[in-house]
Motif scaffolding. Sequence first.
Motif, mmCIF file in Angstrom:
data_model
loop_
_atom_site.group_PDB
_atom_site.id
_atom_site.type_symbol
_atom_site.label_atom_id
_atom_site.label_comp_id
_atom_site.label_asym_id
_atom_site.label_seq_id
_atom_site.Cartn_x
_atom_site.Cartn_y
_atom_site.Cartn_z
ATOM 1 N N LEU A 119 -0.468 4.960 -1.982
ATOM 2 C CA LEU A 119 0.566 4.992 -3.017
ATOM 3 C C LEU A 119 0.753 6.392 -3.578
ATOM 4 O O LEU A 119 1.887 6.835 -3.805
ATOM 5 C CB LEU A 119 0.212 3.999 -4.122
ATOM 6 N N VAL A 120 -0.345 7.125 -3.810
ATOM 7 C CA VAL A 120 -0.236 8.480 -4.341
ATOM 8 C C VAL A 120 0.424 9.398 -3.317
ATOM 9 O O VAL A 120 1.319 10.194 -3.655
ATOM 10 C CB VAL A 120 -1.610 9.019 -4.764
ATOM 11 N N GLU A 121 0.014 9.321 -2.062
ATOM 12 C CA GLU A 121 0.620 10.164 -1.041
ATOM 13 C C GLU A 121 2.097 9.839 -0.869
ATOM 14 O O GLU A 121 2.914 10.747 -0.627
ATOM 15 C CB GLU A 121 -0.116 9.983 0.289
ATOM 16 N N ASP A 122 2.459 8.567 -1.033
ATOM 17 C CA ASP A 122 3.867 8.170 -0.966
ATOM 18 C C ASP A 122 4.660 8.827 -2.093
ATOM 19 O O ASP A 122 5.770 9.336 -1.875
ATOM 20 C CB ASP A 122 3.952 6.641 -1.053
ATOM 21 N N MET A 123 4.109 8.860 -3.301
ATOM 22 C CA MET A 123 4.793 9.499 -4.426
ATOM 23 C C MET A 123 4.882 11.010 -4.254
ATOM 24 O O MET A 123 5.901 11.622 -4.578
ATOM 25 C CB MET A 123 4.070 9.148 -5.740
ATOM 26 N N LEU A 124 3.833 11.609 -3.711
ATOM 27 C CA LEU A 124 3.853 13.057 -3.480
ATOM 28 C C LEU A 124 4.901 13.428 -2.437
ATOM 29 O O LEU A 124 5.667 14.389 -2.617
ATOM 30 C CB LEU A 124 2.470 13.535 -3.034
ATOM 31 N N SER A 125 4.973 12.679 -1.348
ATOM 32 C CA SER A 125 5.931 13.003 -0.288
ATOM 33 C C SER A 125 7.363 12.748 -0.726
ATOM 34 O O SER A 125 8.284 13.433 -0.279
ATOM 35 C CB SER A 125 5.611 12.194 0.973
ATOM 36 N N ALA A 126 7.548 11.777 -1.615
ATOM 37 C CA ALA A 126 8.895 11.474 -2.115
ATOM 38 C C ALA A 126 9.323 12.407 -3.244
ATOM 39 O O ALA A 126 10.485 12.379 -3.662
ATOM 40 C CB ALA A 126 8.965 10.029 -2.579
ATOM 41 N N GLY A 127 8.382 13.221 -3.734
ATOM 42 C CA GLY A 127 8.700 14.109 -4.839
ATOM 43 C C GLY A 127 8.722 13.424 -6.187
ATOM 44 O O GLY A 127 9.156 14.005 -7.185
ATOM 45 N N THR A 128 8.239 12.179 -6.231
ATOM 46 C CA THR A 128 8.175 11.455 -7.511
ATOM 47 C C THR A 128 7.219 12.150 -8.466
ATOM 48 O O THR A 128 7.435 12.160 -9.682
ATOM 49 C CB THR A 128 7.729 10.004 -7.272
ATOM 50 N N VAL A 129 6.141 12.701 -7.909
ATOM 51 C CA VAL A 129 5.188 13.491 -8.690
ATOM 52 C C VAL A 129 4.938 14.801 -7.951
ATOM 53 O O VAL A 129 5.124 14.899 -6.731
ATOM 54 C CB VAL A 129 3.854 12.749 -8.907
ATOM 55 N N ASP A 130 4.528 15.809 -8.698
ATOM 56 C CA ASP A 130 4.293 17.131 -8.103
ATOM 57 C C ASP A 130 2.858 17.330 -7.650
ATOM 58 O O ASP A 130 2.595 18.101 -6.732
ATOM 59 C CB ASP A 130 4.654 18.232 -9.107
ATOM 60 N N SER A 131 1.926 16.656 -8.317
ATOM 61 C CA SER A 131 0.515 16.848 -7.985
ATOM 62 C C SER A 131 -0.284 15.635 -8.423
ATOM 63 O O SER A 131 0.203 14.766 -9.156
ATOM 64 C CB SER A 131 -0.028 18.097 -8.679
ATOM 65 N N PHE A 132 -1.545 15.599 -7.982
ATOM 66 C CA PHE A 132 -2.451 14.519 -8.370
ATOM 67 C C PHE A 132 -2.604 14.443 -9.886
ATOM 68 O O PHE A 132 -2.756 13.357 -10.445
ATOM 69 C CB PHE A 132 -3.814 14.740 -7.708
ATOM 70 N N ASP A 133 -2.557 15.588 -10.556
ATOM 71 C CA ASP A 133 -2.731 15.599 -12.009
ATOM 72 C C ASP A 133 -1.686 14.738 -12.710
ATOM 73 O O ASP A 133 -1.945 14.214 -13.803
ATOM 74 C CB ASP A 133 -2.666 17.034 -12.545
ATOM 75 N N ASP A 134 -0.497 14.584 -12.096
ATOM 76 C CA ASP A 134 0.560 13.785 -12.718
ATOM 77 C C ASP A 134 0.204 12.299 -12.762
ATOM 78 O O ASP A 134 0.769 11.552 -13.573
ATOM 79 C CB ASP A 134 1.880 13.964 -11.960
ATOM 80 N N VAL A 135 -0.687 11.865 -11.881
ATOM 81 C CA VAL A 135 -1.056 10.440 -11.838
ATOM 82 C C VAL A 135 -2.549 10.252 -12.031
ATOM 83 O O VAL A 135 -3.068 9.145 -11.836
ATOM 84 C CB VAL A 135 -0.618 9.796 -10.498
ATOM 85 N N PHE A 143 0.817 -1.215 0.000
ATOM 86 C CA PHE A 143 0.000 0.000 0.000
ATOM 87 C C PHE A 143 0.851 1.265 0.000
ATOM 88 O O PHE A 143 0.330 2.360 0.156
ATOM 89 C CB PHE A 143 -0.929 0.018 1.223
ATOM 90 N N GLY A 144 2.172 1.128 -0.169
ATOM 91 C CA GLY A 144 3.058 2.284 -0.190
ATOM 92 C C GLY A 144 3.724 2.505 1.158
ATOM 93 O O GLY A 144 3.153 2.209 2.210
ATOM 94 N N GLY A 145 4.950 3.045 1.140
ATOM 95 C CA GLY A 145 5.691 3.286 2.366
ATOM 96 C C GLY A 145 6.322 2.021 2.910
ATOM 97 O O GLY A 145 6.261 0.949 2.312
ATOM 98 N N SER A 146 6.944 2.159 4.073
ATOM 99 C CA SER A 146 7.608 1.022 4.700
ATOM 100 C C SER A 146 6.592 -0.035 5.120
ATOM 101 O O SER A 146 5.446 0.274 5.466
ATOM 102 C CB SER A 146 8.392 1.494 5.928
ATOM 103 N N ALA A 147 7.031 -1.292 5.106
ATOM 104 C CA ALA A 147 6.199 -2.388 5.591
ATOM 105 C C ALA A 147 6.313 -2.544 7.109
ATOM 106 O O ALA A 147 5.742 -3.483 7.672
ATOM 107 C CB ALA A 147 6.592 -3.690 4.906
ATOM 108 N N TRP A 148 7.027 -1.637 7.764
ATOM 109 C CA TRP A 148 7.210 -1.683 9.207
ATOM 110 C C TRP A 148 6.705 -0.397 9.855
ATOM 111 O O TRP A 148 6.893 0.689 9.298
ATOM 112 C CB TRP A 148 8.690 -1.856 9.554
ATOM 113 N N SER A 149 6.074 -0.525 10.989
ATOM 114 C CA SER A 149 5.676 0.626 11.797
ATOM 115 C C SER A 149 6.184 0.416 13.216
ATOM 116 O O SER A 149 6.200 -0.707 13.736
ATOM 117 C CB SER A 149 4.166 0.813 11.810
ATOM 118 N N TYR A 150 6.567 1.533 13.821
ATOM 119 C CA TYR A 150 7.105 1.470 15.186
ATOM 120 C C TYR A 150 5.977 1.652 16.187
ATOM 121 O O TYR A 150 5.134 2.540 16.040
ATOM 122 C CB TYR A 150 8.161 2.551 15.393
#
Length: 563
Positions: free
Chosen positions: A397-413, A154-161
């Motif tokens: 997954l979209v929020e993961d890409m936005l926070s990583a800078g992979t995409v700039d906005s929702f319009d990109d995906v 679902f995006g992000g690390s598979a581990w939570s603290y």
Amino acid sequence: MTQPRQTQDSRIDREWWKEAVVYQVYPRSFNDSDGDGIGDIPGITERVDYLDELGVDVVWLSPVYDSPNHDNGYDIRDYRAINEEFGDMADWERLRDALHDRDMKLIMDLVVNHTSNEHEWFRRSRRGEGEYADYYHWVEGEPDDPPNNWQSLFGGSAWSYDDEREAWYLHVFNENQPDLNWRNPDVREAVKEIVTWWVDRGIDGFRMDAISHLSKTEGYPDGDPEEPGPLGSEHYTFGPRLGEYLDELGAVVPEEAMSAGEMGGADADDAREFVRRGDCLDMVFHFDHLDVDQADDWTDDNWGEWSLPEFKELMTRNQRAVAEPAWEALFLGNHDHPRIVSRFGDDSYRRRSATCIATFLLTMRGTPYLYQGQELGMTNSEFESLSEIDDAMTVGLVEDMLSAGTVDSFDDVREAVNYRSRDHARTPMHWSDDDGAGFTDGDPWLALNDNYTEVNAAAARADEGSVFHHYRRLIELRDDDPVFVYGDYDPLLPDDDQFYAFTRQLDGERRLVVCNWSDEPATFDPEGFTADGAEIIVSNCDDAPADPVGATVRPFEAVVYEL
């Protein structure tokens, strides 16, 4: 449909679930009986006669267990209680009885790769309490240093603290869905008790969710960036003890029950292996045939491009590698996939492409699964912003890409989201053209598709030429004719980019299925093939060609012949 039909072929291993057609109900979106905008169990019971009219044999009920709904019920808080949004156990029993009274069976989702983080087991485990301390995958460490590089589906690390235990826990899916530790025999015993508890209440089988993830690699090594899928998924998919765990689970599933396992990452070889190895699985949901239209990246502009010859090659492999020596789960959509008309058909040929796909699906070898609204030809919606999306997987997954800078906005995906979001399948069922689509008197939990005034059950049932009645006729045909259940499958024109055509044969009886799976007319003329004396059994168009060979077949026309 409790007694397998007779055939003369001694090779046929007859079972009731092979001859069944399954209908998946996603309760939140099926029918709302109390006006709160959320579908519920009494609402399903109100529509049982509709399912009976359609002719399906089995209802697969997506999770109705007590849940905080971080993943719409696939995060279970109590396996022995009903989510109060859906009703209570008495409501569930009335639904079970209504189905059984009409000779329909009921199977339930068994979600035991993970639980909710609000489950009593997890609450006790995070406190390190007694036998529950090792119920989940815990690794001690610093809050800023996860055990490895594994990524969640679902995006992000598979581990939570977890601050309370001061340790990391594994979640292949959402952080609210911690993975159970199947290495622990107490976990396996607890799961088997759940299976027995529901069997004792009269269910007829299980759809087993995410079972390819039950076993994890010992030691939690780092994932290899060269491996396909999210980082580390090779260590939490098809792990070393998966077969052992399934064998143990299968020991408590009654022989007469139906069991279908969802195995993400499986191909035909995996499906055959796990169906044939023991008593746990009658069939497997594997998804290699649903990868034909996937782009490499969310920002690509080629979502939805696919090749019919490649699709035929995969389906033929499934028919030969799985359906003949074992058994195949036949499906093109469910609650996790877009609407099949928009994905594999053509919205501009909605009725005809929907019935073409129906003809293909219900004449193949295996057990067909229909997802609610499929029998109406329901289509995808259009999402303008991420705020309109409920699907935890898409949002994550979209929020993961936005926070990583992979995409700039929702319009990109946006194109990818509008093609693949799971919410397409979760928009409420269209029962009528009334406000709320007959689904609810209140505000629906997820926005309706705008075309509900034209595409709905009331209109479809009143029109003998509708998608609904085509499905009904095909189900009746499959119920009456064992050739379509048990017959051998032989493809025609495997390299043709318009026709999906094949024959089915059993006990000297032959059937021919011709589907022009394209938006252009085409001439059907397989080299050396004759169809003298062919008789039309069912067609999705008027005036179908009596002799298919050499005939021009219209866009998305589908015809079934007796030879």
